[in-house]
Design a protein around this motif. Sequence first.
Motif, PDB file in Angstrom:
ATOM      1  N   LYS A   1      92.745  65.721  32.226  1.00  0.00           N
ATOM      2  CA  LYS A   1      92.031  65.046  33.307  1.00  0.00           C
ATOM      3  C   LYS A   1      90.543  64.922  32.941  1.00  0.00           C
ATOM      4  O   LYS A   1      90.044  65.695  32.121  1.00  0.00           O
ATOM      5  N   PRO A   2      89.822  63.952  33.519  1.00  0.00           N
ATOM      6  CA  PRO A   2      90.341  62.821  34.269  1.00  0.00           C
ATOM      7  C   PRO A   2      90.957  61.793  33.327  1.00  0.00           C
ATOM      8  O   PRO A   2      90.723  61.828  32.117  1.00  0.00           O
ATOM      9  N   LEU A   3      91.735  60.889  33.912  1.00  0.00           N
ATOM     10  CA  LEU A   3      92.416  59.879  33.104  1.00  0.00           C
ATOM     11  C   LEU A   3      91.432  59.088  32.253  1.00  0.00           C
ATOM     12  O   LEU A   3      91.713  58.761  31.104  1.00  0.00           O
ATOM     13  N   SER A   4      90.268  58.761  32.795  1.00  0.00           N
ATOM     14  CA  SER A   4      89.229  58.040  32.073  1.00  0.00           C
ATOM     15  C   SER A   4      87.899  58.306  32.752  1.00  0.00           C
ATOM     16  O   SER A   4      87.830  59.065  33.723  1.00  0.00           O
ATOM     17  N   ASP A   5      86.845  57.635  32.255  1.00  0.00           N
ATOM     18  CA  ASP A   5      85.545  57.758  32.903  1.00  0.00           C
ATOM     19  C   ASP A   5      85.265  56.551  33.791  1.00  0.00           C
ATOM     20  O   ASP A   5      84.179  56.448  34.371  1.00  0.00           O
ATOM     21  N   SER A   6      86.219  55.622  33.915  1.00  0.00           N
ATOM     22  CA  SER A   6      86.044  54.476  34.803  1.00  0.00           C
ATOM     23  C   SER A   6      87.397  53.988  35.292  1.00  0.00           C
ATOM     24  O   SER A   6      88.418  54.128  34.596  1.00  0.00           O
TER      25      SER A   6
END
Length: 371
Positions: free
Chosen positions: A94-99
């Motif tokens: 986590k997180p899946l991405s930064d956006s």
Amino acid sequence: MSLRIIIVGAGLIGPRHAQSVLSNPSTELVALIDPASSAALIASQLQTKHFPSIQAMLAAIPKPDAAIICTPNHTHVPIATELLTHGIHILIEKPLSDSLETAQSLLRFARRPENSHLTVLVGHHRRFNPYVEKTKQILESNSLGTPIAVNGLWTLYKPPSYFAPPTDWRRTFPAGGVIPINLVHDIDTLQYVFGPITRVHAEKTPRQRANPPHEVEEGAALILRFASGVVGTFLVCDTTPSPYNFEMGTGENPLIPPPPSPGPLEGGGGGSRADFYRIFGSEACLSVPDMTRWSYDGRAEKSWTEELVVERFEIDQKAAPFDLQLEHFVEVIAGRERPRCSGEDGLRALMVCDGVRRALETGDAVDLPLV
């Protein structure tokens, strides 16, 4: 036949995942991928091969079955896309991405016909924590009656070394900050227990670190509304000495010592379990992680003039959550279990964190769509 797994990222969490792979009889650790010079020594300590890149690994050894991505937040999507392109199942920390945009693009890529057979899980490992599992069971058993509200805390102090190179990305926007690094855990846990959050309001805590170099938020007080009608408050802050956080409360992270206490805990132990969640229902309330239920059960009347009845639930301390998460990854790849934390679940947590940041910027409540 063992599932052949690589770890991508030799930082704080990568070696912990590697230990789970090494201890699981159904998995084999075949490589550690990281361009840092220090990664070769870590790979040697783990008794596995080291490669500076995925391409170098693919050129040297047979293609692995699966990968666990443990790299900085802003690198998750390009690494995950590369691995999926080569037909490798993935578990993304986590997180899946930064956006939101890049996370959504990754899920669209994963749904393509040529990739749809591949497993994509997000590493919200608290879903496997026995305290979270017990809390979910208590709520689903209707022990608290109709859930009404929840109050939560994640508060502690991070030293300057936490933000020092090469992890100085933790102090820059958008990948760094207490919201995508820490709050995302609790957002996912609360949604796992109560269902999706549909509205957030947020106020920043007073800044304690110099800006620059710290660009990102240090904390916030939140008001949450869930689709179920449950409402909640949550305080997150990483600039205050405090025992009120998941790690100290559960003892999950061995790097964070338990808080001292005047005497041993009931049933043994060396620290006090400061509560980080309080859940309020129509028939009772529950504090976590001491797992204490308060009610008027058996009293002449359900009334504030009656003495409360206290009940404490026992916790089954099973295997470590990281180990249970890996077992689940293996079972999902084999088709024997459905994903407990899918890419869509990871996106939902990211959406709420994005909503929190927008609420901090605008001062307005932010409505979130159901997806």
